[in-house]
Design an enzyme around this catalytic site. Structure first.
Site, mmCIF file in Angstrom:
data_model
loop_
_atom_site.group_PDB
_atom_site.id
_atom_site.type_symbol
_atom_site.label_atom_id
_atom_site.label_comp_id
_atom_site.label_asym_id
_atom_site.label_seq_id
_atom_site.Cartn_x
_atom_site.Cartn_y
_atom_site.Cartn_z
ATOM 1 N N GLU A 184 -1.569 -8.498 -1.181
ATOM 2 C CA GLU A 184 -1.815 -7.907 0.132
ATOM 3 C C GLU A 184 -3.023 -6.970 0.065
ATOM 4 O O GLU A 184 -3.035 -5.891 0.642
ATOM 5 C CB GLU A 184 -0.584 -7.155 0.657
ATOM 6 C CG GLU A 184 -0.563 -6.993 2.163
ATOM 7 C CD GLU A 184 0.690 -6.296 2.669
ATOM 8 O OE1 GLU A 184 1.574 -7.001 3.187
ATOM 9 O OE2 GLU A 184 0.786 -5.059 2.548
ATOM 10 N N HIS B 81 14.922 4.609 10.408
ATOM 11 C CA HIS B 81 14.475 4.634 9.013
ATOM 12 C C HIS B 81 15.501 5.379 8.165
ATOM 13 O O HIS B 81 16.181 6.290 8.654
ATOM 14 C CB HIS B 81 13.114 5.327 8.939
ATOM 15 C CG HIS B 81 12.415 5.140 7.635
ATOM 16 N ND1 HIS B 81 12.546 6.031 6.594
ATOM 17 C CD2 HIS B 81 11.587 4.163 7.193
ATOM 18 C CE1 HIS B 81 11.816 5.614 5.579
ATOM 19 N NE2 HIS B 81 11.232 4.487 5.912
ATOM 20 N N HIS C 24 8.589 5.070 12.459
ATOM 21 C CA HIS C 24 8.875 5.937 11.316
ATOM 22 C C HIS C 24 7.644 6.391 10.544
ATOM 23 O O HIS C 24 7.748 7.218 9.645
ATOM 24 C CB HIS C 24 9.792 5.197 10.338
ATOM 25 C CG HIS C 24 9.127 4.004 9.697
ATOM 26 N ND1 HIS C 24 9.107 2.768 10.295
ATOM 27 C CD2 HIS C 24 8.446 3.874 8.534
ATOM 28 C CE1 HIS C 24 8.452 1.922 9.523
ATOM 29 N NE2 HIS C 24 8.028 2.564 8.455
ATOM 30 N N ASP D 81 0.820 -1.212 0.000
ATOM 31 C CA ASP D 81 0.000 0.000 0.000
ATOM 32 C C ASP D 81 0.849 1.255 0.000
ATOM 33 O O ASP D 81 0.438 2.296 0.491
ATOM 34 C CB ASP D 81 -0.926 -0.005 1.227
ATOM 35 C CG ASP D 81 -0.170 -0.272 2.530
ATOM 36 O OD1 ASP D 81 1.068 -0.064 2.561
ATOM 37 O OD2 ASP D 81 -0.809 -0.701 3.507
ATOM 38 N N ARG E 176 4.423 8.151 8.932
ATOM 39 C CA ARG E 176 4.162 9.583 8.805
ATOM 40 C C ARG E 176 3.207 10.098 9.874
ATOM 41 O O ARG E 176 3.365 11.224 10.353
ATOM 42 C CB ARG E 176 3.592 9.889 7.403
ATOM 43 C CG ARG E 176 4.635 9.806 6.306
ATOM 44 C CD ARG E 176 4.011 10.069 4.949
ATOM 45 N NE ARG E 176 5.001 9.973 3.892
ATOM 46 C CZ ARG E 176 5.735 10.974 3.433
ATOM 47 N NH1 ARG E 176 5.578 12.167 3.958
ATOM 48 N NH2 ARG E 176 6.612 10.801 2.472
ATOM 49 N N GLU F 146 -1.418 5.473 3.506
ATOM 50 C CA GLU F 146 -1.554 4.096 3.029
ATOM 51 C C GLU F 146 -3.002 3.637 2.931
ATOM 52 O O GLU F 146 -3.347 2.860 2.043
ATOM 53 C CB GLU F 146 -0.756 3.155 3.936
ATOM 54 C CG GLU F 146 0.744 3.234 3.753
ATOM 55 C CD GLU F 146 1.397 4.388 4.488
ATOM 56 O OE1 GLU F 146 2.619 4.550 4.398
ATOM 57 O OE2 GLU F 146 0.656 5.143 5.188
#
Length: 348
Positions: free
Chosen positions: A91, A207, A175, A69, A177, A105
């Site tokens: 997925e 990250h 990590h 995603d 957002r 996502e």
């Protein structure tokens, strides 16, 4: 798919320069690097990926396969739609039902699923999400393809080495957002306070994003019992996960892997699209509040029964045979449509 005679092209975004964690050596698959360095706006990044992807549409593939995603997957889906190419989504069906957790996502996967002809759901719960939302493509429960590689890599890991260190070992990643800013600051504050207790040894895997890496270094770089690591290769990360006493992470992939390794994982999020591991008992959703993180960690190690329950291995995301199922379904799809699978493009 290669064993079934399909010609494959793997398309990688190259969004983190110098970091290559995907191995296409066996079977040998031609690889295209789009060299699209990650941008601040993920939707702009997806647009750039789509434009770069379009330059490699000759000859046009019989099928575009997108996994996950990410902006990479969304960019591949945009390009497939523009060229009216069949799209498969590996997925598919993961849902938090909250556009902001995770962002972006949740928007990306809903959009990809909306346009895919073949939807490969890792679990029955994900398949139910797709059917409830009325997707037009055909839905298939296959397990998660990441578990296929996970099981192969677990079998190859070196044995656990006994350590004389009596400290409890915490492994941390954070990590996403939606955790940038105050949530990440709260996580760092919790780790700092846990480190000062002297009971814990904390490894933080940072990250590749330089802005996030700088925040970790500034906040925790001076703690004697906190070690900051740059990004690890997959096998290295699995070994670190297996050898930890507890994982704290907002990573979706680590949520999938931890139950198979027998390591408890606390999810540093407000929502998760992978509830199956919570239901089987290896994962716990705790958010990013500083006091709650400390309380949850302390309570876990104060309860041997609860710790033992979270260490019990389970297989909530598949049995390691998803790739075989996906390849068979795609082959059957081509057989029914009388299209010869001359080439397939895979984007991640």
């Amino acid at each position: 798919m290669a064993q079934r005679g399909c010609s494959l092209r793997a398309i990688c975004t190259g969004q983190h320069p110098g970091l290559q964690l995907i191995d296409f050596d066996f079977p040998p698959i031609p690889r295209i690097d789009l060299r699209c360095v990650a941008e601040t706006d993920p939707f702009d990044h997806a647009g750039r990926i789509a434009a770069a992807f379009e330059r490699h549409m000759t000859p046009p593939p019989a099928l575009v396969i997108c996994q996950g995603d990410t902006a990479s997957a969304f960019g591949g889906a945009i390009a497939a739609r523009k060229f009216s190419l069949p799209l498969a989504h590996v997925e598919a069906g993961l849902r938090s039902f909250d556009r902001h957790h995770p962002w972006p996502e949740e928007d990306f996967r809903v959009a990809i699923d909306r346009h895919a002809q073949l939807l490969f759901a890792p679990t029955e719960e994900a398949a139910t999400n797709l059917r409830t939302q009325g997707v037009k493509g055909s839905v298939h429960v296959t397990g998660n393809s990441g578990v296929d590689m996970l099981k192969r890599r677990i079998a190859q890991l070196a044995p656990v080495q006994q350590s004389q260190d009596k400290a409890l070992h915490l492994l941390v990643t954070c990590h996403r957002r939606e955790n940038w800013g105050r949530p990440l600051d709260q996580v760092m504050a919790a780790l700092s306070r846990l480190a000062m207790l002297g009971t814990y040894r904390i490894d933080v895997v940072m990250h590749p994003n330089p802005a996030i890496r700088c925040k970790w270094t500034k906040a925790l770089g001076d703690h004697d019992n906190i070690v900051l690591h740059r990004a690890l290769r997959h096998a290295e990360m699995l070994r670190a996960m297996r050898d930890a006493d507890l994982i704290l992470s907002d990573s979706g992939g680590m949520q999938e892997e931890a139950p198979y390794l027998g390591t408890p994982l606390f999810i540093l999020r407000q929502r998760t699209e992978r509830p199956e591991g919570i239901e089987t008992g290896q994962l716990r959703l705790i958010g990013t509040d500083t006091d709650r993180i400390i309380e949850e960690v302390e309570q876990l190690f104060a309860s041997p029964a609860r710790l033992a329950a979270m260490r019990a291995k389970a297989e909530p995301y598949g049995d390691g045979k998803a790739g075989q199922r996906i390849a068979r379904i795609i082959a059957d799809h081509f057989a029914r449509s009388s299209v010869r699978p001359a080439a397939a493009g895979s984007v991640r």
